[in-house]
Write an enzyme that holds these catalytic residues in place. Sequence first.
Site, PDB file in Angstrom:
ATOM      1  N   ALA A 174      36.497  21.144 -26.509  1.00  0.00           N
ATOM      2  CA  ALA A 174      36.874  21.093 -25.100  1.00  0.00           C
ATOM      3  C   ALA A 174      35.739  21.438 -24.142  1.00  0.00           C
ATOM      4  O   ALA A 174      35.550  20.782 -23.121  1.00  0.00           O
ATOM      5  CB  ALA A 174      38.057  22.026 -24.873  1.00  0.00           C
ATOM      6  N   ARG A 175      34.965  22.467 -24.460  1.00  0.00           N
ATOM      7  CA  ARG A 175      33.992  22.961 -23.476  1.00  0.00           C
ATOM      8  C   ARG A 175      32.742  22.099 -23.377  1.00  0.00           C
ATOM      9  O   ARG A 175      31.870  22.359 -22.539  1.00  0.00           O
ATOM     10  CB  ARG A 175      33.590  24.387 -23.856  1.00  0.00           C
ATOM     11  CG  ARG A 175      32.923  24.489 -25.223  1.00  0.00           C
ATOM     12  CD  ARG A 175      32.846  25.936 -25.681  1.00  0.00           C
ATOM     13  NE  ARG A 175      32.322  26.044 -27.041  1.00  0.00           N
ATOM     14  CZ  ARG A 175      32.318  27.185 -27.731  1.00  0.00           C
ATOM     15  NH1 ARG A 175      32.802  28.283 -27.194  1.00  0.00           N
ATOM     16  NH2 ARG A 175      31.830  27.216 -28.947  1.00  0.00           N
ATOM     17  N   SER A 300      28.119  18.831 -27.818  1.00  0.00           N
ATOM     18  CA  SER A 300      26.990  19.506 -27.202  1.00  0.00           C
ATOM     19  C   SER A 300      27.073  20.957 -27.644  1.00  0.00           C
ATOM     20  O   SER A 300      28.159  21.428 -27.988  1.00  0.00           O
ATOM     21  CB  SER A 300      27.022  19.399 -25.674  1.00  0.00           C
ATOM     22  OG  SER A 300      28.015  20.247 -25.121  1.00  0.00           O
ATOM     23  N   GLU A 375      24.478  15.823 -30.745  1.00  0.00           N
ATOM     24  CA  GLU A 375      24.623  17.014 -29.911  1.00  0.00           C
ATOM     25  C   GLU A 375      23.759  16.746 -28.681  1.00  0.00           C
ATOM     26  O   GLU A 375      22.532  16.662 -28.778  1.00  0.00           O
ATOM     27  CB  GLU A 375      24.120  18.266 -30.636  1.00  0.00           C
ATOM     28  CG  GLU A 375      24.882  18.602 -31.918  1.00  0.00           C
ATOM     29  CD  GLU A 375      26.131  19.444 -31.692  1.00  0.00           C
ATOM     30  OE1 GLU A 375      26.400  19.848 -30.539  1.00  0.00           O
ATOM     31  OE2 GLU A 375      26.841  19.691 -32.689  1.00  0.00           O
TER      32      GLU A 375
END
Length: 751
Positions: A174-175, A300, A375
């Site tokens: 989510a973040r 990420s 990422e």
Amino acid sequence: MLRPSILTLFVLFASLTSFCAAAVPAAQPFDFSGYKGVLVEVRTEADLVLLSSISHDLPGCHVGVGPTEAVVAPDRMADLQRSGLSFKVLSEDLGPVMSRHLHRSPTRGDWDDYLDLDEIIAFINDLAAARPDLCSVSSIGTSIEGRDIWALHLSGTPEDPSKPAVFYHGLQHAREWITGSAVLYLANHLVNNYDSDPCISDLMDRADFYLAPCVNPDGYLHSWTTYRLWRKNRRLNPGGSYGVDLNRNWAEGWGGLGSSGTPSHYLYRGPSPFSEPETTALSDFIIDHPNIRAYMDYHSYGQLIIWPYGYTSALPPEPDASTFDMLGSRMQRLIQDVHGVYYRQGPVYTTIYPASGGSVDWVYGNQDRFSFTIELRPKTAVPGFELPPEEILPTCEENLPAILYLSEWATSDLSFSFHSDLPERLTAGIDTIIEVNIGAEYGSIQAGSAAMLYRYDVAGPFIETPLLDVGGGSYQALLPATNCTSTPEFYFSVTSVAGQQITSPCAAPSNVYTADVVTGRNTFFSDTLDADRGWTTPALWAFGQPTGGGGEYGGPDPTSGHTGDNVYGYNLDGDYENGLPERHLTSTPIDCTGRFDVQLGFWRWLGVEHPSYDHAYVRVSNNGTDWTVVWQNRDRVADTSWVFHEADISAIADDQPTVFLRWTMGAVDTARRYCGWNIDDVTLFSYECQVVRGDYNGDGLVNLGDFAFFGECLGGPDSAARPGCGVFDFQGDDDVDLDDFSAFQATFDGG
Ligand code: 0X9
Ligand code: ZN
């Protein structure tokens, strides 16, 4: 610095129990005001347990022995100080970044801020409404709280299981907000360039694209409304904690290293493989679409291109391991070419850390599709997940060519790749051989169809030459010797047995590769640095004779220059200091007016630790204010002799009156000192092509080898005769005629 075995580390942190945030009140944004972001030197298991008890959250990409990022509440800082753990404060107040999204500008433009869940959904629906001929939106399943997981289908032709397909998504975590933007940016690019870019229309016509910007809608919403650092989905676990790490819930290798069985843990794998509706929906979608050949799960942060496996150190079997490697290297290069940003690449297990139950392992290991995670930016814990909005666009831009390349590759019967960079310069008078590889992952080559097509004159026809098969999928192409008047263009073409024509570059000959013909290089600046040139030498930068000191790690400094005694060096008497910020040696201005294709050459003797810790840079400027990095250490460097170093600085230096060179030492971390920079014998050179009139074949002589061509070039205009005929235009009237013949005879060397 401690470097424990990666295994110990993960057994260790997977066994810890109470990592995650204390329970946070719902629907009221968690206030990070006064909370600090710290980087803690975790040396032992006990350190980690201690840190877990003091910190509010350990949100970093690395949690374990080694430097670990922690969020610490204001009233716990005293405890951290008393704990004896050594740490440095990365952020004095996390409040502003963690609440930045609550104060977004009402006049947002494209890609200058993150989109919330509703805006993401609106974005894909708007695209579909604008181009119903190219896209449609559908739900591929629902989340644990009942929200739809939306996917955009994109194609120039009707959806068809017999067409190859690709499936890319964001926001499994989510973040990791930038990942949603990356997927939307690709969708937008495909739709908006379909009409104008033949590479895009070819690609979209032959393939189905499935793009799901947000596959964890509940978690994403929670990260906006309540807790910015939320990672998992929003399952209510037994015991009252929330969330399963969706990227530990896939069936391949489920339950192994780098996952946790503890519900409150941020790596909680869930009670069983595919226990979660989100991972079930995604995996069912892949099973239902056997035509999906490539898969991308954006995450990420860290700037990494990673592929299976994550649950084991074993590599995929050949030839797949090499294919992953080839695709990874290619994507790395394409990313770096956009803004110069380096993404490290390799299998998950060894490149980031052991992680089991991840999507890429199942998609490849169980489903046999080529699966990747990238990422995205940033590289380090600050700014971490809170990548500043200004970096959304550059991150999306730099990732676009890589994902387009993966899409091209996966949806073509055959594909070209090159052993080394394609030649940008052809040496006049010498044949150039190009090594070509043709991959046949999804088809086979129609006999005799592999060719290079080239022309040396932009107005002339392309000349087709077959590629020479040298075995093992490798071929050779030959660009024949030519002279300075040529403007070479070339491309490669091959046809599959199924009848698909593949070109490199795509949509050739609308797109072609180009090269310059050169006769040699001209060194226009050369300094042996035997005397002090008055360059700026802050901190321990100095001019003089190095003394062979230092070498706590790597080797010591040299004891003299590459030529002569003296050099410019960082600390002539030994290693650089720990904790050094960036310190620049800067040259006086150098005149590059009238110089093109400018290259920097110098000799170096450098020691610097791996760039995770210590940095060394070469930078160039044409005004003394704006600096461009032309080299940085990608690895540990420990020179024990002088090494010639070359960098292309043409983009900054060409035809510029004041070019400054800069060598930077630092920034470096607090441990392991190396000898740093030693620099000698600096040169600047440019590539040139000196037209030798009458020298048709470019071998530097005007002789019988050229004579035969004069006749063929007669009867211009030149462009209509043969490429390279301009070399006989002694009069310079754009025509080769009998008046040029006497001049030709006069320069004849005989032979
Ligand atoms: O740990 C992860 O899930 C990913 N890193 S992140 O910091 N974004 O959380 C890495 C995913 C690696 N892929 C697999 N384990 N399959
Ligand atoms: Zn992630």
